[in-house]
Structure formats: structure tokens, C-alpha cells
Design a protein around this motif. Structure first.
Motif, short mmCIF file in Angstrom:
data_model
loop_
_atom_site.label_atom_id
_atom_site.label_comp_id
_atom_site.label_asym_id
_atom_site.label_seq_id
_atom_site.Cartn_x
_atom_site.Cartn_y
_atom_site.Cartn_z
N ARG A 1 -6.95 -0.40 5.18
CA ARG A 1 -5.66 -0.04 5.52
C ARG A 1 -4.89 -1.07 6.27
NH1 ARG A 1 -3.14 3.42 1.84
NH2 ARG A 1 -1.45 3.48 3.21
N LYS B 1 -14.76 -1.60 -7.91
CA LYS B 1 -14.14 -0.54 -7.23
C LYS B 1 -14.30 -0.88 -5.55
CE LYS B 1 -11.52 2.03 -9.86
NZ LYS B 1 -12.03 2.38 -11.26
N HIS C 1 -9.31 -7.29 -0.09
CA HIS C 1 -10.08 -5.76 0.51
C HIS C 1 -9.05 -4.85 0.77
CE1 HIS C 1 -13.64 -7.80 0.14
NE2 HIS C 1 -14.16 -7.03 -0.02
N MET C 2 -7.67 -5.08 0.88
CA MET C 2 -6.77 -4.04 1.05
C MET C 2 -6.27 -3.48 -0.35
SD MET C 2 -4.38 -5.91 3.96
CE MET C 2 -5.33 -6.16 5.68
N CYS C 3 -6.76 -3.74 -1.31
CA CYS C 3 -6.49 -3.22 -2.70
C CYS C 3 -7.89 -2.29 -2.80
CB CYS C 3 -6.60 -4.37 -3.81
SG CYS C 3 -5.12 -5.43 -3.49
N LYS C 4 -7.66 -1.56 -4.11
CA LYS C 4 -8.57 -0.54 -4.25
C LYS C 4 -9.74 -1.17 -5.32
CE LYS C 4 -5.32 3.37 -3.54
NZ LYS C 4 -4.53 4.47 -4.58
N LYS D 1 -13.72 0.19 -1.09
CA LYS D 1 -13.08 0.89 -0.20
C LYS D 1 -11.95 0.17 0.22
CE LYS D 1 -14.07 4.05 3.83
NZ LYS D 1 -12.98 3.37 4.33
N GLN D 2 -10.79 0.83 0.30
CA GLN D 2 -9.46 0.07 0.74
C GLN D 2 -9.48 0.00 2.35
OE1 GLN D 2 -5.63 2.30 0.18
NE2 GLN D 2 -4.61 0.31 -0.61
N GLN E 1 0.90 -1.23 -0.13
CA GLN E 1 0.06 -0.12 0.21
C GLN E 1 0.80 1.38 0.13
OE1 GLN E 1 -2.63 -0.60 3.14
NE2 GLN E 1 -4.08 -1.62 1.91
#
Ligand code: ADP
Ligand code: MG
Lengths: 234, 410
Positions: free
Chosen positions: A228, A223, A205-208, A225-226, A185
């Protein structure tokens, strides 16, 4: 940054052939962080290898940073890989007799960067992945997470346009996985385009953006919601 | 391709893969070492051969009388043939064009005494020219001369060991010895390459020997020294002509093989040279076989090395190594190892031959084993070049490996 149109790929095995990719259409802009998901054997690695010019498609178009990639000679493919692409593999693929620093510096050797500069850059990227102190250790002296961070540093050392990661957390426990994702990230935050193959939901889910492969085609592309990874890393 | 960086990379790889480097280097060193030793030993064998057969002059024919085995012109078979002084003169007269010197030989065993010491020795009645046929080397004093022959003097030339036997550490020159009942004066001491036996002989004028034996004119053998310019064919022709001349003169059937013997040193020399040549050829073939085995060894190692490094090559290719990079890395590595270890093996081999020196000459007939630097370097370079070519095939195959194949998880 990356554009593929109607990409097909099948593997010949004796008399029958296995049609793995059956017309993939896909586009990724600069700075995206895309997760490629799908069950085992759905062709995720195949797709990533084609994008990484480690393998060739049977038909279809592939445009990388405005350059059409087709009928490349081995030498040319090697040059493109070196210049445009960084790889991270599930099994790290470090050279076992080279130290962390030498591994990171190797892509620069093939770019004919001078030795001094290579070492300076290698140290810089090792520092970014938090392994400056381990620069002179061999891979066998590192933990799995550390090895993967060295591999990421190596992939970044050549300053590629696109980073391709094939199950980078596949061999790691969840804590270490999140550390690696945190790193990915951060690299993405600096504007790098990254494609991550995974079959783990939390990693995706840590991607966009998440792409789902099934039966050789993209069945879902959304798309998200990332999440973090730093939230999970102390 | 040959930048300092390339070398550093190769050097690092070799240093970090010590076992592999050692094994392939060892094979090459051993190959060259065996080649050099073998080749050197072969040369040593040939040297022994040469030494053995070149101690006497080579422009010499020996004539021995025998017994007739066939009747001829009214003479019965089984008649003893003898040479006499007139035969010497005839050769000198009739073969003047070809002959440098004719010398008779009369061998007799005699009890020789000096003060309290006595021993049996072979005395040889000779002509002054025999010194050159036997390559007799004078240690002190002089050989027999023309005056000794003409005046039938009682002068003797004794071998080095005769002097030691009879005189101990004293000087024999000028002393008188009893030689089978006649008193002779020692005028010279000789040495001979031929070994102990030849140094236990005593030369006296043949004319004196004939005088002692009731003034006979018989001689035992005739030694003909011909002009070296005759060469091999000339010597063979001379041999045939002498045979014809004597068979005619002594009424011997031309077909009779037992009445007259001629030993032709040139002919023997040629046979020996042919034999030595064959020996050299065998040694060369065997030695180059070793080199070929070495080359096969290297290519096996290269195949193994490439296989072992498949994954590494895949990684290197994935991060940007071109096929050319891969080939040159593998080739340079192999050439580097072969060169270093090849020349190391060469130097060790040459050193080994040097240190052996003449230690083997007594028991194993190997004299001064030796390889010329040219041959040694040539063999080493051949091994390096062909080692490189042998390495090229697997290197090119390695360069063609697809990275995904090499990287596939087992
Ligand atoms: N080199 C190959 N030869 C033959 N079949 C292959 C090869 N690589 C992959 N496959 C097959 O193609 C399918 C997709 O493989 P892969 O792309 O590795 O799937 P994933 O990475 O999604 O698990 C699998 O069924 C696999 O067995
Ligand atoms: Mg896969």
C-alpha cells in the motif's frame, strides 16, 4: 474486461521493420491493477497504445468489455476512447492554456455533457485528488505531482472502464510517486481496472499483478501481494 | 456544431491565445483595410477624371480654321482659312436635322476698366446658345439673349472673379464698364466649374464684336451643338460630313490636314471613358491581388497554428475528440477571427475613406474616394470564405494526426 490474443506489431522504418510485439496473449479481469514491466524499448508503451486505441496492431484480437476492437474508423476510435478509456501519461499532457478544472472537464465536453454538470464533475474529481483549491490554476502554476493528479482526475472524469497509465511516476520524485500511486490504488479500490506501465520495481509492487515483457513477448506474469502506497505517504 | 458550448469553447481558446488571435486578426483586418483604401482611392482618381472632363457639354463639335498645306483647284498652298457668318447659316440650313444650335466664337483680349480699377481680360463674342455648350451657370442677372444678338447691344456677362476684381464686394449688375474703349453694361455674372481662368472671362454678343471691328462678318471658331440622340457614331458621322462640307466650300484639298480642325468632345469623352475604364480595371486587379495575398496570409497562419497546436490536438484526440470535432474547432476559430477582424477592417477602411473626403483632391487628384458597401462586403465575404477553405486543408491534416504521433515526447 481486457483480452488480447496473439497480438503482433512492427514498426516500418525505411526498408527494415522492427518487430516490437511478437504474439502477446493477455487477459485482465474487471478491478485488476496490473503493472507492465520491461526494459526500455521492450514495447510497453506500444502495447499500452494499442490497448488504448491510440495505435493499431498488425494482427491479433483485442476484446474490450466484450466488444471486438478492429478496423475502427477514427471517429469510432475517438468515441470508444472517450467512453471506455482514461489515459495518464508520463509527461502529463495537460493543455497549457486551460485551468485545472477546464482540463478535467474537457473529456466531458466531447461527451456533450452540459457546462454546469461538467464543472460540477470536474470539481468533484479534483477534490478526490486533493486539488479542489487549485481548480482555477493553470498547469504552469502546479508542481509535477499536482499536474499528474490533475491528469488522473481528467482521466477519471469521463468515468472510464479502464485506466491506462504510461509511466505515470516517471517524471516524479519518489515521495510524489507514492502519492500518485496512492491515488491510483484508491481508484482501483473503487473497482476500476487499471494498467500501469513502469520500469520501477517499487511502483510495480504497489500493483496486484506484474507482467514482464522481453523481446516482444510476455516472459512472466504473476500475482503479487500489494504494497500500500499510503504506508509511505504521511 | 454551432451550439453555445462550441462557441464558448472557441471563445475561450481565442481569448487565452491572445497573441495568436491578434496576429491572425491583424493580418485579415489589414488586408481588407488596404483593399478598401486602394479601391476607394481608385474610384477617387476616376472621380477626378470625370469631373475634369464633364464640365462642358458633351454634344459639341468645335471647328477651328487653319492654313492650307496643299494647293487645290488653282489655289496656292499656305492660304489662311477663315469662317464667316454665312458658314453659320449654312450649317444651320444643311445640317438642320442633326444640329440644335450653332454658335460662333470671337476671342479678344481687352483692357477693362471700372472707375479706378482696370485689368486685362479675355472677352468672348458669342451667340446666346453658347451658354449651353459651356454649361455656364448664372449667379445673378442673365445671359445674353436673342435680342442682344440681333440688336447688337452693348451688354456684357462677366465672370465671378471679374466682378470681384473690379467691383470688390459691390454689385456689378447694371453698372457700366469700359471694355477696350467701348462702354458695356453688365447684365449678368456667371460661375464656371472649369476653374479660375474661365471665371475671368467676359461674354459679349458676337454681333456687337463684329460691329466694333468695322462691321466684319468673320468669326474665329464655330461651336456646333448637335442633338444628343445622335450618340457616338452619329457624332462621328456628323464630324466627317461637316469636314467634307467645309473642305468643299472653302476649296481645301480633301487630304489637307492643316486647313481645318474639328474637336469632337464626344470622341474625347469616349477615349476618356475608355481610359477611366482601364484605370478601374487596374485598380480592381490590384485590389483583388491584395485580397488574394490576404487569403495566402490566412492559410500560412493556419498552417502555423495547426503545427503549433499539434500536441494539443493529440491530447484532445486521446481524450475523445473526433476528427470532425477537431476540424470544426479549427475552422470555426479561423472563420470567427476572419469574420470579426474582416468586418472591423472593412469599417475602419470605409471610415478612413470618409474622413479623407476631399482632402486629397488638390494635391493627389483623388476626389471623394469611395467604395460601395456592396463591393466592400463582397470582398470581405470572399476573404472569409476563402480563408475558411484555406483553413480547411491544414485543419483536415490536423484531424488526421495520430494521437501517438502528436503526443510522442520530444
Ligand atoms: N512510431 C515508431 N516508429 C518506429 N519505431 C518505434 C515507434 N514507436 C516505438 N518504436 C520503437 O519500438 C520499440 C518499442 O518502443 P516502446 O513501446 O516505446 O518501448 P518502451 O515503452 O517499452 O520503452 C523501441 O525500439 C522504439 O524505438
Ligand atoms: Mg515507453
Amino acid at each position: 474486461m481486457i483480452e488480447i490474443k496473439d497480438l503482433h506489431k512492427s514498426y516500418k522504418m525505411g526498408s527494415n521493420s522492427l518487430h516490437v510485439l511478437k504474439g502477446i496473449n493477455f487477459k485482465a479481469e474487471e478491478g485488476e491493477l496490473v503493472a507492465i514491466m520491461g526494459s526500455s524499448g521492450s514495447g510497453k508503451s506500444t502495447l499500452l497504445n494499442i490497448l488504448g486505441m491510440l495505435d493499431e496492431a498488425d494482427s491479433g484480437q483485442y476484446i474490450l468489455d466484450g466488444v471486438r476492437i478492429e478496423n475502427l474508423s477514427e471517429t469510432k476510435a475517438a468515441r470508444y476512447r472517450n467512453k471506455f478509456l482514461g489515459f495518464v501519461f508520463q509527461s502529463f499532457n495537460l493543455i497549457n492554456y486551460k485551468t485545472a478544472m477546464e482540463n478535467v472537464a474537457l473529456p466531458l465536453y466531447y461527451q456533450k455533457v452540459s457546462r454546469k454538470e461538467r464543472e460540477a464533475k470536474a470539481l468533484k474529481y479534483l477534490d478526490q485528488v486533493g486539488l479542489k483549491e487549485w481548480a482555477h490554476h493553470l498547469p504552469s502554476e502546479l508542481s509535477g505531482g499536482q499536474k499528474q493528479r490533475v491528469a488522473i482526475a481528467r482521466a477519471m472524469a469521463a468515468e472510464p472502464k479502464v485506466l491506462l497509465a504510461d509511466e505515470p511516476t516517471g517524471a516524479l520524485d519518489s515521495t510524489t510517486s507514492y502519492e500518485v500511486m496512492d491515488l491510483i490504488q484508491q481508484i482501483n479500490d473503487r473497482g476500476n481496472t487499471i494498467l500501469v506501465v513502469t520500469h520501477e520495481e517499487d511502483i510495480a509492487h504497489m500493483c496486484k499483478r506484474i507482467i514482464h515483457l522481453r523481446d516482444g513477448v510476455i516472459v512472466e506474469d504473476k500475482k503479487i501481494k500489494q504494497v500500500r502506497a499510503s504506508e509511505y505517504v504521511q | 456544431m454551432f451550439s453555445r458550448d462550441t462557441w464558448r469553447e472557441i471563445f475561450t481558446t481565442l481569448r487565452k491565445n491572445k497573441l495568436r488571435t491578434f496576429l491572425s486578426g491583424f493580418t485579415v483586418s489589414l488586408g481588407i483595410l488596404i483593399f478598401i483604401t486602394l479601391y476607394g482611392m481608385g474610384n477617387g482618381l476616376i472621380n477626378t477624371f470625370d469631373k475634369f472632363f464633364s464640365q462642358d457639354a458633351t454634344n459639341v463639335l468645335y471647328l477651328f480654321p487653319g492654313r492650307t498645306s496643299m494647293p487645290y483647284k488653282g489655289y496656292k498652298s499656305n492660304r489662311t482659312i477663315e469662317f464667316e457668318n454665312s458658314d453659320l447659316e449654312d450649317i444651320e440650313k444643311d445640317f438642320d436635322m442633326f444640329v440644335e444650335h450653332v454658335s460662333p466664337i470671337i476671342r479678344r483680349s481687352a483692357l477693362v476698366k471700372y472707375k479706378q480699377e482696370s485689368n486685362n481680360y479675355t472677352t468672348i463674342g458669342v451667340d446666346w446658345g453658347q451658354q449651353f455648350a459651356e454649361k455656364t451657370i448664372m449667379m445673378k442677372g442673365r445671359y445674353l439673349n436673342q435680342r442682344d444678338i440681333e440688336e447688337k447691344t452693348r451688354n456684357a456677362v462677366i465672370g465671378r472673379l471679374v466682378e470681384i476684381d473690379l467691383f470688390g464686394s459691390g454689385n456689378a449688375i447694371g453698372e457700366f464698364i469700359d471694355l477696350g474703349g467701348s462702354v458695356f453694361k453688365v447684365i449678368g455674372v456667371f460661375q464656371d466649374e472649369g476653374g479660375d481662368n474661365e471665371e475671368r472671362q467676359i461674354y459679349i454678343p458676337y454681333t456687337t464684336r463684329q460691329l466694333i471691328e468695322k462691321n466684319t462678318d468673320k468669326v474665329q471658331q464655330i461651336v456646333v451643338q448637335f442633338k444628343p440622340q445622335l450618340g457616338y457614331t452619329g457624332a462621328m458621322a456628323l464630324e466627317r460630313n461637316l469636314e467634307r462640307f467645309f473642305k468643299d466650300k472653302k476649296f481645301i484639298n480633301p487630304e489637307d490636314r492643316n486647313a481645318l480642325f474639328i474637336r469632337n468632345v464626344t470622341d474625347q469623352l469616349k477615349q476618356n471613358q475608355d481610359f477611366a475604364g482601364a484605370l478601374q480595371l487596374i485598380v480592381t486587379v490590384v485590389a483583388f491581388g491584395t485580397i488574394i495575398a490576404g487569403i495566402i496570409g490566412i492559410s500560412n497562419i493556419m498552417v502555423y497554428v495547426v503545427k503549433e497546436r499539434t500536441k494539443e490536438i493529440g491530447i484532445r484526440k486521446a481524450i475523445g475528440a473526433t476528427p470532425r470535432n477537431v476540424i470544426s474547432t479549427i475552422l470555426l476559430e479561423s472563420v470567427f477571427i476572419t469574420t470579426i477582424s474582416g468586418f472591423t477592417g472593412m469599417l475602419i477602411g470605409i471610415g478612413l475613406l470618409r474622413s479623407l473626403g476631399d482632402n486629397l483632391s488638390e494635391d493627389y487628384f483623388i476626389t471623394n474616394p469611395y467604395i460601395s458597401t456592396g463591393v466592400a462586403v463582397f470582398a470581405t465575404v470572399v476573404l472569409i470564405v476563402f480563408g475558411g477553405i484555406a483553413g480547411y486543408v491544414p485543419a483536415r491534416r490536423a484531424a488526421r494526426i495520430k494521437p501517438i504521433v502528436a503526443l510522442r515526447d520530444e
